[in-house]
Design an enzyme around this catalytic site. Sequence first.
Site, short mmCIF file in Angstrom:
data_model
loop_
_atom_site.label_atom_id
_atom_site.label_comp_id
_atom_site.label_asym_id
_atom_site.label_seq_id
_atom_site.Cartn_x
_atom_site.Cartn_y
_atom_site.Cartn_z
N ARG A 1 0.83 -1.20 0.00
CA ARG A 1 0.00 0.00 0.00
C ARG A 1 0.87 1.26 0.00
O ARG A 1 0.58 2.24 -0.68
CB ARG A 1 -0.94 0.00 1.21
N ASP B 1 -3.28 6.88 4.07
CA ASP B 1 -2.25 6.98 3.03
C ASP B 1 -1.37 8.23 3.12
O ASP B 1 -0.42 8.37 2.36
CB ASP B 1 -2.89 6.88 1.63
N HIS C 1 -7.59 7.62 11.42
CA HIS C 1 -7.21 6.20 11.44
C HIS C 1 -5.70 5.98 11.35
O HIS C 1 -5.25 4.88 11.03
CB HIS C 1 -7.93 5.46 10.31
N ALA D 1 -13.85 12.18 -7.35
CA ALA D 1 -13.22 13.23 -6.55
C ALA D 1 -12.30 14.12 -7.38
O ALA D 1 -12.36 15.36 -7.29
CB ALA D 1 -12.44 12.60 -5.40
P1 NAD Z 1 -15.05 2.66 1.62
O1 NAD Z 1 -14.16 1.74 0.86
O2 NAD Z 1 -16.04 2.10 2.56
O3 NAD Z 1 -15.87 3.56 0.58
C1 NAD Z 1 -15.27 4.25 -0.46
C2 NAD Z 1 -16.27 5.23 -1.06
O4 NAD Z 1 -15.58 5.96 -2.07
C3 NAD Z 1 -17.49 4.57 -1.73
O5 NAD Z 1 -18.67 5.24 -1.31
C4 NAD Z 1 -17.24 4.80 -3.23
O6 NAD Z 1 -18.45 4.99 -3.96
C5 NAD Z 1 -16.43 6.07 -3.20
N1 NAD Z 1 -15.58 6.26 -4.37
C6 NAD Z 1 -15.02 5.33 -5.19
N2 NAD Z 1 -14.30 5.92 -6.16
C7 NAD Z 1 -14.40 7.27 -5.94
C8 NAD Z 1 -13.87 8.40 -6.60
N3 NAD Z 1 -13.09 8.29 -7.68
N4 NAD Z 1 -14.16 9.64 -6.12
C9 NAD Z 1 -14.95 9.78 -5.00
N5 NAD Z 1 -15.49 8.73 -4.34
C10 NAD Z 1 -15.21 7.48 -4.82
O7 NAD Z 1 -14.10 3.72 2.34
P2 NAD Z 1 -14.31 4.65 3.62
O8 NAD Z 1 -15.69 5.20 3.65
O9 NAD Z 1 -13.15 5.55 3.65
O10 NAD Z 1 -14.21 3.70 4.89
C11 NAD Z 1 -13.48 2.54 4.96
C12 NAD Z 1 -12.16 2.54 5.71
O11 NAD Z 1 -11.24 2.25 4.71
C13 NAD Z 1 -11.63 3.77 6.35
O12 NAD Z 1 -11.42 3.46 7.66
C14 NAD Z 1 -10.24 4.00 5.70
O13 NAD Z 1 -9.26 4.14 6.72
C15 NAD Z 1 -9.95 2.74 5.01
N6 NAD Z 1 -9.24 2.82 3.73
C16 NAD Z 1 -8.27 3.76 3.53
C17 NAD Z 1 -7.62 3.81 2.31
C18 NAD Z 1 -6.56 4.85 2.10
O14 NAD Z 1 -5.92 5.27 3.06
N7 NAD Z 1 -6.37 5.31 0.87
C19 NAD Z 1 -7.94 2.92 1.29
C20 NAD Z 1 -8.92 1.95 1.53
C21 NAD Z 1 -9.57 1.93 2.76
#
Ligand code: NAD
Length: 238
Positions: free
Chosen positions: A71, A98, A113, A221
Site C-alpha cells: 500500500r 495513506d 485512522h 473526486a
Molecule cells: P469505503 O471503501 O467504505 O468507501 C469508499 C467510497 O468511495 C465509496 O462510497 C465509493 O463509492 C467512493 N468512491 C469510489 N471511487 C471514488 C472516486 N473516484 N471519487 C470519489 N469517491 C469514490 O471507504 P471509507 O468510507 O473511507 O471507509 C473505509 C475505511 O477504509 C476507512 O477506515 C479508511 O481508513 C480505510 N481505507 C483507507 C484507504 C486509504 O488510506 N487510501 C484505502 C482503503 C480503505
Amino acid sequence: MDAIKAAVDAIRQEKPRSVVVLTGAGVSADSGIPTFRGEGGLWRNFRAEDLATPEAFARNPLLVWEWYEWRRSIVRTNAAHRAIASLADALVVTQNVDGLHLRAGSQNVIELHGNLFRARCVREEITRDASNPFAELPPHCECGALLRPDVVWFGEMLPEGAFAKAGIAVRDADLLLVIGTSGVVFPAAGLVSLHHGLSIEINPQLSAISSSCTFAIAAKAADATPTIIEAIRAGTDR
Ligand code: NAD
C-alpha cells in the site's frame, strides 16, 4: 440544474469561511489506491477486513506487513488532494491512512485512522517514521518487540482527542465537504450528522450519507473537487 452547478451557486451565495473536508478512501481512488469496498479492493484474494485487525497481525505479522508495504508503494496525490491543499485554512478530517493530504500540502489534517508512513512498537507504544521500506519484514523495534503499522485497525479505538476535535470543527463549520466515503465506518460516519449548515458530497455512487447532505454530486473526486474548491476560494478571495 445539475448538482455541481447548484452547489457552486450555493457557495457563491453563502461565501463559506470555515470549511471542513471529510474524506474517505474514494478521495484516493483516483490515485489508483483501491477502496476497501469498491472494485479492486482485494489484495492476493484477502479482504481488508481480514488484514486490518489486531487478530490478523497476531496470527501473521509478515502477511499484514507485506500488505502495508504494498500500500505504501502505490500512493501518490491526485487533483482532489491538491485542490483541497490549496484551501490553506480548511481543516481536513480523513479516514485514510495513506498520508496523501499531508503530502499534497494540507497543513491542518486530522488523521482519524493513523498513517501508513509511521510504525509503532507493540511493547513501548513509541512511534517512528516508516517512510522507507523496511530491510526485513516483519520489522522489529530495538527493544526486540514487533513494530506494527501506526494505524487504527477494525475494532480499535481512535487516537485520543481526534474524534472530539473533528466533531467540534464539523459542527461549527460554515461548509462541510464529504468526499469519497461510504459512510458505513463508525464513528467517522457519524460526524456528518453533527453539521447543520451547507454540506456537499462528492461520490460517484450514492452513499449512506448522501441524503444527509445539501447536495450530492455524482462524480469522481479528482473531477469535481477542483471546481468546488475554486468556487470557495473565489467567494472569499483566498
Ligand atoms: P469505503 O471503501 O467504505 O468507501 C469508499 C467510497 O468511495 C465509496 O462510497 C465509493 O463509492 C467512493 N468512491 C469510489 N471511487 C471514488 C472516486 N473516484 N471519487 C470519489 N469517491 C469514490 O471507504 P471509507 O468510507 O473511507 O471507509 C473505509 C475505511 O477504509 C476507512 O477506515 C479508511 O481508513 C480505510 N481505507 C483507507 C484507504 C486509504 O488510506 N487510501 C484505502 C482503503 C480503505
